[in-house]
Design a protein around this motif. Sequence first.
Motif, PDB file in Angstrom:
ATOM      1  N   GLU A  23       0.988  -1.540  -0.046  1.00 64.05           N
ATOM      2  CA  GLU A  23       0.399   0.272   0.247  1.00 64.05           C
ATOM      3  C   GLU A  23       0.603   1.016   0.056  1.00 64.05           C
ATOM      4  O   GLU A  23      -0.129   2.310  -0.374  1.00 64.05           O
ATOM      5  CB  GLU A  23      -1.115   0.262   1.722  1.00 64.05           C
ATOM      6  N   LYS A  24       1.765   1.132   0.099  1.00 64.23           N
ATOM      7  CA  LYS A  24       3.240   2.476   0.734  1.00 64.23           C
ATOM      8  C   LYS A  24       2.978   3.706  -1.535  1.00 64.23           C
ATOM      9  O   LYS A  24       3.286   4.507  -1.113  1.00 64.23           O
ATOM     10  CB  LYS A  24       4.556   1.795   0.535  1.00 64.23           C
ATOM     11  N   GLY A  25       3.247   2.111  -2.258  1.00 58.06           N
ATOM     12  CA  GLY A  25       2.482   2.566  -3.557  1.00 58.06           C
ATOM     13  C   GLY A  25       4.033   3.026  -4.144  1.00 58.06           C
ATOM     14  O   GLY A  25       4.431   2.088  -4.215  1.00 58.06           O
ATOM     15  N   ARG A  26       4.179   3.723  -5.701  1.00 56.52           N
ATOM     16  CA  ARG A  26       4.643   3.121  -6.239  1.00 56.52           C
ATOM     17  C   ARG A  26       5.332   5.254  -7.190  1.00 56.52           C
ATOM     18  O   ARG A  26       4.640   5.991  -6.362  1.00 56.52           O
ATOM     19  CB  ARG A  26       4.189   2.956  -7.774  1.00 56.52           C
ATOM     20  N   ILE A  27       6.556   5.798  -7.149  1.00 61.54           N
ATOM     21  CA  ILE A  27       7.636   6.084  -7.457  1.00 61.54           C
ATOM     22  C   ILE A  27       8.209   6.225  -9.103  1.00 61.54           C
ATOM     23  O   ILE A  27       8.141   5.089  -9.260  1.00 61.54           O
ATOM     24  CB  ILE A  27       8.415   6.375  -6.425  1.00 61.54           C
ATOM     25  N   LEU A  28       7.937   7.251  -9.880  1.00 61.57           N
ATOM     26  CA  LEU A  28       8.594   7.125 -11.217  1.00 61.57           C
ATOM     27  C   LEU A  28       9.844   7.762 -11.035  1.00 61.57           C
ATOM     28  O   LEU A  28       9.778   9.280 -11.179  1.00 61.57           O
ATOM     29  CB  LEU A  28       7.407   7.350 -11.767  1.00 61.57           C
ATOM     30  N   MET A  29      11.064   6.881 -11.227  1.00 62.29           N
ATOM     31  CA  MET A  29      12.191   8.014 -11.681  1.00 62.29           C
ATOM     32  C   MET A  29      11.886   7.973 -13.303  1.00 62.29           C
ATOM     33  O   MET A  29      11.969   6.928 -13.798  1.00 62.29           O
ATOM     34  CB  MET A  29      13.335   7.024 -11.544  1.00 62.29           C
ATOM     35  N   ILE A  30      12.603   9.096 -14.007  1.00 63.93           N
ATOM     36  CA  ILE A  30      12.841   9.545 -14.408  1.00 63.93           C
ATOM     37  C   ILE A  30      14.098   9.648 -15.438  1.00 63.93           C
ATOM     38  O   ILE A  30      14.599  10.481 -15.129  1.00 63.93           O
ATOM     39  CB  ILE A  30      12.119  10.855 -15.138  1.00 63.93           C
ATOM     40  N   VAL A  31      14.747   8.686 -16.573  1.00 63.48           N
ATOM     41  CA  VAL A  31      16.088   9.162 -16.724  1.00 63.48           C
ATOM     42  C   VAL A  31      16.236   8.519 -18.411  1.00 63.48           C
ATOM     43  O   VAL A  31      15.243   8.781 -19.225  1.00 63.48           O
ATOM     44  CB  VAL A  31      16.697   7.477 -16.872  1.00 63.48           C
ATOM     45  N   VAL A  66       9.177   1.249  -7.308  1.00 63.40           N
ATOM     46  CA  VAL A  66      10.045   2.151  -8.220  1.00 63.40           C
ATOM     47  C   VAL A  66       9.880   1.490  -9.991  1.00 63.40           C
ATOM     48  O   VAL A  66      10.007   0.183 -10.418  1.00 63.40           O
ATOM     49  CB  VAL A  66      11.262   2.263  -7.980  1.00 63.40           C
ATOM     50  N   ASP A  67       9.870   2.474 -10.329  1.00 66.18           N
ATOM     51  CA  ASP A  67       9.812   1.976 -12.330  1.00 66.18           C
ATOM     52  C   ASP A  67      10.083   3.090 -12.425  1.00 66.18           C
ATOM     53  O   ASP A  67      10.411   4.444 -12.446  1.00 66.18           O
ATOM     54  CB  ASP A  67       8.052   2.016 -12.516  1.00 66.18           C
ATOM     55  N   PHE A  68      11.626   2.831 -13.820  1.00 65.33           N
ATOM     56  CA  PHE A  68      11.993   3.618 -14.832  1.00 65.33           C
ATOM     57  C   PHE A  68      11.316   4.094 -15.980  1.00 65.33           C
ATOM     58  O   PHE A  68      10.797   3.137 -17.083  1.00 65.33           O
ATOM     59  CB  PHE A  68      13.168   2.761 -14.905  1.00 65.33           C
ATOM     60  N   VAL A  69      11.149   5.135 -16.585  1.00 66.18           N
ATOM     61  CA  VAL A  69      10.383   5.636 -17.898  1.00 66.18           C
ATOM     62  C   VAL A  69      11.176   6.368 -18.319  1.00 66.18           C
ATOM     63  O   VAL A  69      12.418   7.323 -17.730  1.00 66.18           O
ATOM     64  CB  VAL A  69       9.518   5.841 -17.810  1.00 66.18           C
ATOM     65  N   SER A  70      12.458   6.038 -19.549  1.00 63.60           N
ATOM     66  CA  SER A  70      12.859   7.183 -20.273  1.00 63.60           C
ATOM     67  C   SER A  70      12.202   7.663 -21.847  1.00 63.60           C
ATOM     68  O   SER A  70      11.283   6.770 -22.448  1.00 63.60           O
ATOM     69  CB  SER A  70      13.761   6.332 -21.052  1.00 63.60           C
ATOM     70  N   LYS A  99      17.415  -0.839 -17.204  1.00 61.40           N
ATOM     71  CA  LYS A  99      17.503  -1.161 -18.747  1.00 61.40           C
ATOM     72  C   LYS A  99      16.686  -2.051 -19.446  1.00 61.40           C
ATOM     73  O   LYS A  99      16.546  -1.552 -20.717  1.00 61.40           O
ATOM     74  CB  LYS A  99      18.450  -2.921 -18.293  1.00 61.40           C
ATOM     75  N   ASN A 100      15.296  -2.002 -18.265  1.00 66.03           N
ATOM     76  CA  ASN A 100      14.306  -2.386 -19.236  1.00 66.03           C
ATOM     77  C   ASN A 100      13.369  -1.302 -19.193  1.00 66.03           C
ATOM     78  O   ASN A 100      11.972  -0.489 -18.660  1.00 66.03           O
ATOM     79  CB  ASN A 100      14.011  -3.465 -19.323  1.00 66.03           C
ATOM     80  N   SER A 101      13.561   0.386 -19.136  1.00 66.64           N
ATOM     81  CA  SER A 101      12.579   1.533 -18.957  1.00 66.64           C
ATOM     82  C   SER A 101      11.745   1.314 -19.876  1.00 66.64           C
ATOM     83  O   SER A 101      11.853   1.072 -20.446  1.00 66.64           O
ATOM     84  CB  SER A 101      13.604   2.516 -18.851  1.00 66.64           C
ATOM     85  N   LEU A 102      10.608   1.965 -19.332  1.00 67.89           N
ATOM     86  CA  LEU A 102       9.509   1.692 -20.114  1.00 67.89           C
ATOM     87  C   LEU A 102       9.697   3.524 -21.076  1.00 67.89           C
ATOM     88  O   LEU A 102      10.127   3.840 -21.153  1.00 67.89           O
ATOM     89  CB  LEU A 102       8.528   2.556 -18.231  1.00 67.89           C
ATOM     90  N   THR A 103       8.580   3.007 -21.439  1.00 70.13           N
ATOM     91  CA  THR A 103       8.531   4.096 -22.970  1.00 70.13           C
ATOM     92  C   THR A 103       7.053   5.272 -21.877  1.00 70.13           C
ATOM     93  O   THR A 103       6.376   4.562 -21.384  1.00 70.13           O
ATOM     94  CB  THR A 103       7.760   3.557 -23.831  1.00 70.13           C
ATOM     95  N   PRO A 104       7.470   6.490 -22.516  1.00 70.11           N
ATOM     96  CA  PRO A 104       5.980   6.896 -21.513  1.00 70.11           C
ATOM     97  C   PRO A 104       4.223   6.402 -22.294  1.00 70.11           C
ATOM     98  O   PRO A 104       3.492   6.407 -21.298  1.00 70.11           O
ATOM     99  CB  PRO A 104       5.925   8.254 -22.589  1.00 70.11           C
ATOM    100  N   ASP A 105       4.599   5.962 -22.825  1.00 67.33           N
ATOM    101  CA  ASP A 105       2.752   5.264 -23.511  1.00 67.33           C
ATOM    102  C   ASP A 105       2.266   4.163 -22.424  1.00 67.33           C
ATOM    103  O   ASP A 105       0.988   3.639 -22.452  1.00 67.33           O
ATOM    104  CB  ASP A 105       2.825   4.948 -24.458  1.00 67.33           C
ATOM    105  N   GLN A 106       4.320   3.614 -21.810  1.00 66.31           N
ATOM    106  CA  GLN A 106       3.295   2.324 -20.770  1.00 66.31           C
ATOM    107  C   GLN A 106       2.973   2.966 -19.238  1.00 66.31           C
ATOM    108  O   GLN A 106       2.944   1.723 -18.486  1.00 66.31           O
ATOM    109  CB  GLN A 106       4.686   1.345 -21.094  1.00 66.31           C
ATOM    110  N   VAL A 107       3.439   4.442 -19.150  1.00 72.60           N
ATOM    111  CA  VAL A 107       2.449   4.569 -17.841  1.00 72.60           C
ATOM    112  C   VAL A 107       1.409   5.334 -17.613  1.00 72.60           C
ATOM    113  O   VAL A 107       1.033   5.846 -17.991  1.00 72.60           O
ATOM    114  CB  VAL A 107       4.170   5.915 -17.513  1.00 72.60           C
TER     115      VAL A 107
END
Length: 250
Positions: A23-31, A66-70, A99-107
């Motif tokens: 329940e803490k939640g998610r944070i998006l890290m942008i690279v 944590v998820d990564f998006v680029s 190494k498998n950062s998301l694309t913006p449309d996947q967020v």
Amino acid sequence: MKKGFLALLALLICISCDHDKHEKGRILMIVSNTEDMGDPEKHFAGNNLWEVAPPYHIFVSHGYEVDFVSPTGGKVPFSMDTLGISSYTIKYENFGKVKNSLTPDQVDHTKYKAAFIGGGYGPLFDVAKNEAILPLIAKIYENGGIVGGCGHGPGAFANVKLSNGEYMVKEVKLTGFPNSTEVTKSWAAEGTLLPIMLEDQLRQNGALFQTKKDLADKHDVVIDQRIVTTMFLPSSTLVAKEMIREIEKN
């Protein structure tokens, strides 16, 4: 009977703990995906590992996903050696997912309580003008989320516009890698290779930029209107911690 009750109690506690963590939640890290600055000498741009991995460690160690998006997804380039907490994070905390950062449309912006951009010059080249990532940051922020950045990261969200057409940073006290330091460093040829000078862009968009003269210590963290920033990499973990405090008091 007693042993059975204790076993059941222990199971319920474990389930409760797992639920709380979930329940803490998610944070998006942008690279950034940008390897170099496009000059003949190919000055490195990329992401500074010490401004991404240590904050990631703080987030996950406090129970956040944590998820990564680029801009283009996939693998992203890093500078700096894998030392200290960065080494630990890479080996034990699933940092390899970058190494498998998301694309913006996947967020899906509704899943995130905060967005963070670390340093390295790369974000100034691709994130700062990305027409898919900047609206994601705006939506997370307008949904009550926290936005944080370290070093050159704040320059990457300087151009975020809110739904009212105003820049997110307008009349917000914040900081980042200052002009006074930029022009003394050879990393980007004293700033001449950069698409924007971070401090100039933030000021142009209405930010109340804090210089070394404004702060008691150049490593201070500045917090204003749910935006958390610092100038230099030694304070990247402090930004992450203060972001968590902001999340948990809202």
